[in-house]
Design a protein around this motif. Structure first.
Motif, PDB file in Angstrom:
ATOM      1  N   GLU A 109     -32.863 -11.914  22.262  1.00  0.00           N
ATOM      2  CA  GLU A 109     -32.728 -11.676  20.830  1.00  0.00           C
ATOM      3  C   GLU A 109     -33.851 -10.747  20.386  1.00  0.00           C
ATOM      4  OE1 GLU A 109     -31.750 -14.572  17.197  1.00  0.00           O
ATOM      5  OE2 GLU A 109     -33.832 -14.761  17.857  1.00  0.00           O
ATOM      6  N   HIS A 110     -33.469  -9.564  19.884  1.00  0.00           N
ATOM      7  CA  HIS A 110     -34.462  -8.550  19.541  1.00  0.00           C
ATOM      8  C   HIS A 110     -34.300  -8.151  18.072  1.00  0.00           C
ATOM      9  CE1 HIS A 110     -34.606  -8.139  23.945  1.00  0.00           C
ATOM     10  NE2 HIS A 110     -33.279  -8.089  23.869  1.00  0.00           N
ATOM     11  N   ILE A 111     -35.355  -8.323  17.279  1.00  0.00           N
ATOM     12  CA  ILE A 111     -35.314  -7.890  15.880  1.00  0.00           C
ATOM     13  C   ILE A 111     -35.523  -6.380  15.847  1.00  0.00           C
ATOM     14  CG2 ILE A 111     -36.369  -8.071  13.608  1.00  0.00           C
ATOM     15  CD1 ILE A 111     -37.191 -10.912  14.323  1.00  0.00           C
ATOM     16  N   LEU A 112     -34.504  -5.681  15.416  1.00  0.00           N
ATOM     17  CA  LEU A 112     -34.518  -4.226  15.413  1.00  0.00           C
ATOM     18  C   LEU A 112     -35.145  -3.666  14.145  1.00  0.00           C
ATOM     19  CD1 LEU A 112     -33.518  -1.551  16.733  1.00  0.00           C
ATOM     20  CD2 LEU A 112     -31.368  -1.877  15.492  1.00  0.00           C
ATOM     21  N   ALA A 113     -34.843  -4.271  13.005  1.00  0.00           N
ATOM     22  CA  ALA A 113     -35.315  -3.738  11.727  1.00  0.00           C
ATOM     23  C   ALA A 113     -35.136  -4.773  10.635  1.00  0.00           C
ATOM     24  CB  ALA A 113     -34.544  -2.465  11.365  1.00  0.00           C
ATOM     25  N   LEU A 114     -35.758  -4.514   9.495  1.00  0.00           N
ATOM     26  CA  LEU A 114     -35.497  -5.258   8.268  1.00  0.00           C
ATOM     27  C   LEU A 114     -34.688  -4.364   7.345  1.00  0.00           C
ATOM     28  CD1 LEU A 114     -38.985  -6.877   7.536  1.00  0.00           C
ATOM     29  CD2 LEU A 114     -36.978  -8.001   8.490  1.00  0.00           C
ATOM     30  N   ASP A 115     -33.680  -4.930   6.733  1.00  0.00           N
ATOM     31  CA  ASP A 115     -32.809  -4.144   5.857  1.00  0.00           C
ATOM     32  C   ASP A 115     -32.695  -4.838   4.508  1.00  0.00           C
ATOM     33  OD1 ASP A 115     -30.945  -2.205   5.013  1.00  0.00           O
ATOM     34  OD2 ASP A 115     -29.263  -3.468   5.636  1.00  0.00           O
ATOM     35  N   GLY A 116     -32.836  -4.070   3.442  1.00  0.00           N
ATOM     36  CA  GLY A 116     -32.655  -4.611   2.107  1.00  0.00           C
ATOM     37  C   GLY A 116     -31.270  -4.296   1.589  1.00  0.00           C
ATOM     38  N   LEU A 117     -30.613  -5.276   0.993  1.00  0.00           N
ATOM     39  CA  LEU A 117     -29.370  -5.001   0.283  1.00  0.00           C
ATOM     40  C   LEU A 117     -29.732  -4.526  -1.120  1.00  0.00           C
ATOM     41  CD1 LEU A 117     -26.863  -7.883   1.119  1.00  0.00           C
ATOM     42  CD2 LEU A 117     -27.262  -5.728   2.306  1.00  0.00           C
ATOM     43  N   VAL A 118     -29.018  -3.543  -1.595  1.00  0.00           N
ATOM     44  CA  VAL A 118     -29.296  -2.966  -2.900  1.00  0.00           C
ATOM     45  C   VAL A 118     -28.122  -3.241  -3.831  1.00  0.00           C
ATOM     46  CG1 VAL A 118     -29.967  -0.869  -4.130  1.00  0.00           C
ATOM     47  CG2 VAL A 118     -30.554  -1.128  -1.724  1.00  0.00           C
ATOM     48  N   VAL A 119     -28.404  -3.797  -5.005  1.00  0.00           N
ATOM     49  CA  VAL A 119     -27.378  -3.949  -6.034  1.00  0.00           C
ATOM     50  C   VAL A 119     -27.338  -2.623  -6.797  1.00  0.00           C
ATOM     51  CG1 VAL A 119     -26.625  -5.218  -8.073  1.00  0.00           C
ATOM     52  CG2 VAL A 119     -27.769  -6.426  -6.203  1.00  0.00           C
ATOM     53  N   ILE A 120     -26.185  -1.972  -6.796  1.00  0.00           N
ATOM     54  CA  ILE A 120     -26.097  -0.619  -7.349  1.00  0.00           C
ATOM     55  C   ILE A 120     -25.087  -0.551  -8.486  1.00  0.00           C
ATOM     56  CG2 ILE A 120     -26.803   0.582  -5.249  1.00  0.00           C
ATOM     57  CD1 ILE A 120     -23.817   1.027  -4.628  1.00  0.00           C
ATOM     58  N   ASP A 152     -17.961  -6.319   2.998  1.00  0.00           N
ATOM     59  CA  ASP A 152     -17.562  -6.976   4.238  1.00  0.00           C
ATOM     60  C   ASP A 152     -18.281  -8.307   4.409  1.00  0.00           C
ATOM     61  OD1 ASP A 152     -19.990  -6.476   6.402  1.00  0.00           O
ATOM     62  OD2 ASP A 152     -19.877  -4.932   4.849  1.00  0.00           O
ATOM     63  N   SER A 153     -17.782  -9.130   5.311  1.00  0.00           N
ATOM     64  CA  SER A 153     -18.255 -10.508   5.432  1.00  0.00           C
ATOM     65  C   SER A 153     -19.721 -10.602   5.829  1.00  0.00           C
ATOM     66  CB  SER A 153     -17.392 -11.271   6.445  1.00  0.00           C
ATOM     67  OG  SER A 153     -17.438 -10.635   7.718  1.00  0.00           O
ATOM     68  N   ASP A 154     -20.195  -9.760   6.751  1.00  0.00           N
ATOM     69  CA  ASP A 154     -21.582  -9.851   7.185  1.00  0.00           C
ATOM     70  C   ASP A 154     -22.540  -9.512   6.046  1.00  0.00           C
ATOM     71  OD1 ASP A 154     -20.787 -10.585   9.688  1.00  0.00           O
ATOM     72  OD2 ASP A 154     -21.073  -8.629  10.617  1.00  0.00           O
ATOM     73  N   THR A 155     -22.222  -8.464   5.284  1.00  0.00           N
ATOM     74  CA  THR A 155     -23.061  -8.087   4.141  1.00  0.00           C
ATOM     75  C   THR A 155     -22.954  -9.135   3.045  1.00  0.00           C
ATOM     76  OG1 THR A 155     -22.719  -5.746   4.660  1.00  0.00           O
ATOM     77  CG2 THR A 155     -23.552  -6.258   2.472  1.00  0.00           C
ATOM     78  N   THR A 203     -14.300  -2.607   2.513  1.00  0.00           N
ATOM     79  CA  THR A 203     -14.377  -3.038   3.908  1.00  0.00           C
ATOM     80  C   THR A 203     -15.764  -2.804   4.490  1.00  0.00           C
ATOM     81  OG1 THR A 203     -13.575  -0.876   4.656  1.00  0.00           O
ATOM     82  CG2 THR A 203     -11.933  -2.592   4.284  1.00  0.00           C
ATOM     83  N   ASP A 204     -16.550  -1.930   3.857  1.00  0.00           N
ATOM     84  CA  ASP A 204     -17.906  -1.674   4.333  1.00  0.00           C
ATOM     85  C   ASP A 204     -18.729  -1.076   3.193  1.00  0.00           C
ATOM     86  OD1 ASP A 204     -17.182   1.066   4.170  1.00  0.00           O
ATOM     87  OD2 ASP A 204     -16.605   1.115   6.273  1.00  0.00           O
ATOM     88  N   SER A 205     -19.997  -0.798   3.474  1.00  0.00           N
ATOM     89  CA  SER A 205     -20.904  -0.285   2.444  1.00  0.00           C
ATOM     90  C   SER A 205     -20.524   1.109   1.963  1.00  0.00           C
ATOM     91  CB  SER A 205     -22.347  -0.273   2.969  1.00  0.00           C
ATOM     92  OG  SER A 205     -22.852  -1.584   3.108  1.00  0.00           O
ATOM     93  N   VAL A 206     -19.926   1.909   2.839  1.00  0.00           N
ATOM     94  CA  VAL A 206     -19.516   3.259   2.446  1.00  0.00           C
ATOM     95  C   VAL A 206     -18.449   3.201   1.360  1.00  0.00           C
ATOM     96  CG1 VAL A 206     -18.452   5.413   3.215  1.00  0.00           C
ATOM     97  CG2 VAL A 206     -20.113   4.262   4.678  1.00  0.00           C
ATOM     98  N   GLU A 207     -17.442   2.355   1.564  1.00  0.00           N
ATOM     99  CA  GLU A 207     -16.386   2.212   0.555  1.00  0.00           C
ATOM    100  C   GLU A 207     -16.944   1.672  -0.756  1.00  0.00           C
ATOM    101  OE1 GLU A 207     -12.084   1.671   2.795  1.00  0.00           O
ATOM    102  OE2 GLU A 207     -12.992  -0.017   1.735  1.00  0.00           O
ATOM    103  N   ALA A 248     -21.978  -3.151  -7.287  1.00  0.00           N
ATOM    104  CA  ALA A 248     -21.729  -3.488  -5.887  1.00  0.00           C
ATOM    105  C   ALA A 248     -23.051  -3.778  -5.196  1.00  0.00           C
ATOM    106  CB  ALA A 248     -21.004  -2.342  -5.177  1.00  0.00           C
ATOM    107  N   TYR A 249     -22.967  -4.292  -3.971  1.00  0.00           N
ATOM    108  CA  TYR A 249     -24.155  -4.488  -3.141  1.00  0.00           C
ATOM    109  C   TYR A 249     -23.891  -3.800  -1.795  1.00  0.00           C
ATOM    110  CZ  TYR A 249     -21.114  -8.386  -1.725  1.00  0.00           C
ATOM    111  OH  TYR A 249     -20.036  -9.139  -1.339  1.00  0.00           O
ATOM    112  N   VAL A 250     -24.868  -3.030  -1.348  1.00  0.00           N
ATOM    113  CA  VAL A 250     -24.725  -2.268  -0.108  1.00  0.00           C
ATOM    114  C   VAL A 250     -26.028  -2.320   0.680  1.00  0.00           C
ATOM    115  CG1 VAL A 250     -23.033  -0.677  -1.113  1.00  0.00           C
ATOM    116  CG2 VAL A 250     -25.465  -0.090  -1.200  1.00  0.00           C
ATOM    117  N   GLY A 251     -25.965  -1.999   1.964  1.00  0.00           N
ATOM    118  CA  GLY A 251     -27.166  -1.860   2.760  1.00  0.00           C
ATOM    119  C   GLY A 251     -27.998  -0.691   2.252  1.00  0.00           C
TER     120      GLY A 251
END
Length: 351
Positions: free
Chosen positions: A195-206, A248-251, A275-279, A292-295
């Protein structure tokens, strides 16, 4: 699709592009296609007049444009057909990692190997192949990585059946998933070796840039997504109905954990289910009343809102607040592998 030595192709690139543009821009058989990037920064339509050495040559109202194939996906009947990818190593999982980070990480890894990453999109949405070519792009092929965007659940299933060597996940593996993989001989999925932590990501409410609202309390965001607040005037904005966007479900799981303490909202209205952050980002761009909320990597021109805690402290979604884990909506991004991983390409990339 194995890439061979590209020395001759690169030396002829300028003449090929010029010849292709001159000869084919006047062709009556050119087909209309659409080129779109996964991060939403490129979206153009025109006549595809040539596809030369991993570049699309597009005839548009703005003139003839040359677009790198690794930046966009081609949509339309006139797009060049994709050959079968013969990948040496497969990575599958989170679209945030696959589409937001991996193109850059592959390029950086290639540089560390004195190589160049040559990227080719496939016929599947959210998927690309990165071939490492030694001697800064003028040597032998070092191998091809196939990166495919999917869900964390699909990623762990792929580790189970060995159809992928690396799982990309925007959440930690669940106890049930780890137990099933362990029982199949995959080892302890929560160990430091797997298990490798690659990065920290913030979700942004836009919101749309034209919306005057600049901040919301966490409680107000919850009320909006529960359907208790339906007009922007109720939270200090203009008199217009709120268009709620889900993702999407993971976000969504990260959003629900931060806003609803893990409990998904009940009976909340949704103007658009992305279906994803782009949409989600594109919908907010096109709709003045949307939220919305996106990565973090998928915020493209929209206005990010400051989130105000119950103590009245506002936190902006920036790199510092995410790194210190003070921001309400953050997540860890992971790479996972089986304990019996024997693929040296996968192991070297993870290291």
């Amino acid at each position: 699709m194995k890439h061979t030595n590209r020395t001759k192709q690169r030396s002829l690139l300028s003449s090929l592009v010029l010849a292709g543009t001159t000869a084919l821009c006047t062709s009556a058989s050119a087909d209309v296609v659409r080129l779109r990037s996964t991060d939403g920064t490129i979206d153009m339509q025109g006549n595809l007049v040539a596809f030369v050495d991993d570049y699309y040559l597009l005839q548009t109202a703005l003139g003839d444009l040359r677009v790198a194939a690794n930046r966009v996906r081609c949509e339309g009947a006139g797009c060049p057909s994709s050959e079968t990818i013969e990948a040496d190593t497969t990575l599958i999982g989170s679209e945030t990692i696959a589409e937001g980070l991996m193109p850059l990480l592959m390029a950086g890894y290639a540089t560390s190997q004195d190589a160049e990453s040559t990227v080719a999109t496939t016929a599947n949405a959210g998927e690309f192949a990165a071939t490492l070519v030694g001697q800064q792009g003028f040597g032998d092929d070092l191998g091809t990585y196939l990166v495919s965007s999917s869900s964390a659940s699909d990623a762990f299933a792929s580790l189970m059946d060995n159809s992928a060597q690396v799982a990309m996940s925007a959440r930690a593996i669940s106890d049930d998933e780890a137990a099933i993989l362990s029982a199949s001989g995959a080892g302890d999925m929560t160990s430091l070796e797997q298990e490798h932590i690659l990065a920290l990501d913030g979700l942004v409410v836009i919101v749309n840039p034209s919306n005057p609202v600049t901040q919301l309390s966490v409680a107000d965001v919850a009320r909006i997504y529960r359907g208790e607040v339906t007009n922007w005037a109720q939270v200090g904005g203009p008199n217009m109905d709120i268009a709620v966007v889900t993702s999407d479900s993971d976000t969504a799981s990260v959003f629900n954990a931060g806003i609803f303490e893990g409990n998904a909202p009940t009976n909340g209205p949704s103007a658009f289910a992305a279906t994803d952050s782009v949409e989600a980002s594109n919908f907010v761009n096109a709709n003045l009343s949307a939220i919305a909320y996106v990565g973090f990597a998928f915020k493209r021109g929209q206005k990010p809102l400051t989130l105000v805690s119950e103590c009245g402290i506002g936190t902006e979604p920036d790199a510092f607040s995410v790194k210190t884990e003070e921001y309400t909506l953050f997540r860890r991004l992971f790479l996972y592998n089986r304990s019996d991983l024997a693929d040296p390409m996968a192991r070297n990339f993870i290291n």
